[in-house]
Design an enzyme around this catalytic site. Structure first.
Site, mmCIF file in Angstrom:
data_model
loop_
_atom_site.group_PDB
_atom_site.id
_atom_site.type_symbol
_atom_site.label_atom_id
_atom_site.label_comp_id
_atom_site.label_asym_id
_atom_site.label_seq_id
_atom_site.Cartn_x
_atom_site.Cartn_y
_atom_site.Cartn_z
ATOM 1 N N GLY A 16 9.627 114.734 84.690
ATOM 2 C CA GLY A 16 10.223 114.642 83.236
ATOM 3 C C GLY A 16 11.227 115.647 83.040
ATOM 4 O O GLY A 16 11.368 116.196 81.725
ATOM 5 N N ASN A 74 14.468 115.533 83.184
ATOM 6 C CA ASN A 74 15.545 114.726 82.453
ATOM 7 C C ASN A 74 14.838 114.477 80.899
ATOM 8 O O ASN A 74 15.636 114.506 80.061
ATOM 9 C CB ASN A 74 15.831 113.459 83.135
ATOM 10 C CG ASN A 74 16.942 113.727 84.039
ATOM 11 O OD1 ASN A 74 18.296 114.032 83.713
ATOM 12 N ND2 ASN A 74 16.718 113.613 85.193
ATOM 13 N N MET A 86 9.992 105.151 88.262
ATOM 14 C CA MET A 86 10.184 104.822 89.689
ATOM 15 C C MET A 86 9.787 103.241 89.957
ATOM 16 O O MET A 86 9.129 103.045 91.017
ATOM 17 C CB MET A 86 9.465 105.718 90.648
ATOM 18 C CG MET A 86 9.901 107.053 90.313
ATOM 19 S SD MET A 86 11.952 107.314 90.414
ATOM 20 C CE MET A 86 11.998 107.575 92.139
ATOM 21 N N ARG A 87 9.772 102.334 88.886
ATOM 22 C CA ARG A 87 9.447 101.011 89.354
ATOM 23 C C ARG A 87 10.625 100.093 88.935
ATOM 24 O O ARG A 87 11.487 100.469 88.008
ATOM 25 C CB ARG A 87 8.188 100.358 88.071
ATOM 26 C CG ARG A 87 7.195 101.166 88.249
ATOM 27 C CD ARG A 87 6.269 100.918 89.381
ATOM 28 N NE ARG A 87 5.613 99.762 89.609
ATOM 29 C CZ ARG A 87 5.130 99.076 90.740
ATOM 30 N NH1 ARG A 87 4.822 100.464 91.648
ATOM 31 N NH2 ARG A 87 4.738 98.074 90.758
ATOM 32 N N ASN A 108 19.862 104.121 83.148
ATOM 33 C CA ASN A 108 19.298 104.834 84.178
ATOM 34 C C ASN A 108 20.149 105.887 84.635
ATOM 35 O O ASN A 108 21.280 106.080 84.508
ATOM 36 C CB ASN A 108 18.869 103.718 85.333
ATOM 37 C CG ASN A 108 18.223 104.467 86.304
ATOM 38 O OD1 ASN A 108 16.987 104.996 86.139
ATOM 39 N ND2 ASN A 108 18.748 104.251 87.760
ATOM 40 N N HIS A 115 20.666 108.176 88.142
ATOM 41 C CA HIS A 115 20.373 108.070 89.535
ATOM 42 C C HIS A 115 21.228 109.314 90.217
ATOM 43 O O HIS A 115 22.206 109.489 89.904
ATOM 44 C CB HIS A 115 21.256 106.588 90.165
ATOM 45 C CG HIS A 115 20.785 106.591 91.530
ATOM 46 N ND1 HIS A 115 19.679 106.215 91.947
ATOM 47 C CD2 HIS A 115 21.788 106.871 92.660
ATOM 48 C CE1 HIS A 115 19.577 106.108 93.551
ATOM 49 N NE2 HIS A 115 20.924 106.769 93.748
HETATM 50 C C1 GAR Z 1 15.826 112.558 89.047
HETATM 51 O O1 GAR Z 1 16.557 113.225 89.937
HETATM 52 C C2 GAR Z 1 16.435 111.333 88.735
HETATM 53 O O2 GAR Z 1 17.749 111.006 89.025
HETATM 54 C C3 GAR Z 1 15.543 110.198 89.940
HETATM 55 O O3 GAR Z 1 14.256 111.010 89.684
HETATM 56 C C4 GAR Z 1 14.125 112.458 89.392
HETATM 57 C C5 GAR Z 1 13.328 112.540 88.364
HETATM 58 O O4 GAR Z 1 13.246 113.799 87.675
HETATM 59 N N1 GAR Z 1 15.461 109.101 89.617
HETATM 60 C C6 GAR Z 1 15.664 108.219 90.658
HETATM 61 O O5 GAR Z 1 15.712 108.284 91.701
HETATM 62 C C7 GAR Z 1 15.463 106.625 89.916
HETATM 63 N N2 GAR Z 1 16.016 105.722 90.975
HETATM 64 P P1 GAR Z 1 12.692 114.188 86.499
HETATM 65 O O6 GAR Z 1 11.056 113.565 86.265
HETATM 66 O O7 GAR Z 1 12.328 115.673 86.723
HETATM 67 O O8 GAR Z 1 13.617 113.839 85.503
#
Ligand code: GAR
Length: 203
Positions: free
Chosen positions: A12, A14, A90-91, A107, A109
């Site tokens: 989390g 982000n 991640m779903r 989203n 990425h």
């Molecule tokens: C982030 O790097 C995000 O871009 C990625 O997961 C991480 C979550 O980090 N998302 C994906 O790969 C989506 N397919 P966080 O939980 O610290 O925000």
């Protein structure tokens, strides 16, 4: 005011960037609810610490994807969410979910789409030997990381980078472009012409 519902699965950071931007006025919107599909996600603690309702809806508790998504939709509707923010969720979401929030699911990425969609975008890019990596904020459609692009930023790969150092620099950029894009969503109109997206005017 635009009401965001944030879906998370993990650490989390982000979400934290979004909460921080909200608390210091860079993001003028409501963070209405945070929902995790994993009970142990650290993101839940971050939401609670910021006084935002934090819920767990685990996909394991439902017989199929449709019922899981229906439960998500209901909870988001209870909190009168306008836009759904996937912050490390991640779903994969199906058309059932997306039709409840048409063109209103966004989203982040960790790669420069359309390169390296799917899991571990940074790892895929690093293993490919790219010299320029980066991240993308995009609308979610029925494909995997294929929706219209709202924002992107490049991160130069250094000769002395390992995957962890590269991931860390991408993550910093993610936090900035994600919160800036959410502020644009909250404060202007998103215009889509085919795949091309732009923001116009201010509310
Ligand atoms: C982030 O790097 C995000 O871009 C990625 O997961 C991480 C979550 O980090 N998302 C994906 O790969 C989506 N397919 P966080 O939980 O610290 O925000």
């Amino acid at each position: 005011m635009t009401r965001f519902g944030v879906l998370v699965s993990g650490g989390g950071t982000n979400l934290q960037a979004i909460l921080d931007a909200h608390s210091d006025g860079r993001l003028q919107a409501e963070i209405a609810v945070v929902i995790s599909n994993r009970k142990k996600a650290q993101a839940l603690e971050r939401a609670r610490a910021a006084g935002v309702p934090a819920k767990v809806i685990t996909h394991h508790s439902f017989p199929d994807r449709q019922e899981f998504e229906q439960a998500l939709i209901e909870r988001l509707a209870e909190h009168q969410v306008d836009w759904v923010v996937l912050a490390g969720f991640m779903r994969v979401l199906t058309p059932l979910f997306l039709s409840a929030f048409p063109q209103r699911v966004v989203n982040i990425h960790p790669a420069l789409l359309p390169a390296f969609p799917g899991l571990d975008g940074q790892g895929q890019a690093f293993a490919h030997g790219v010299k320029v990596a980066g991240c993308t904020v995009h609308l979610v459609d029925e494909g995997t990381d294929t929706g219209p692009i709202l924002a992107q930023e490049a991160v130069t790969v250094r000769d002395d980078d390992d995957l962890e150092s590269l991931k860390a620099r991408i993550l910093e950029v993610e936090h900035r472009i994600f919160t800036e894009t959410l502020q644009k969503i909250a404060s202007s109109e998103l215009v889509l012409e085919g795949r091309r997206a732009r923001f116009v005017g201010t509310r």
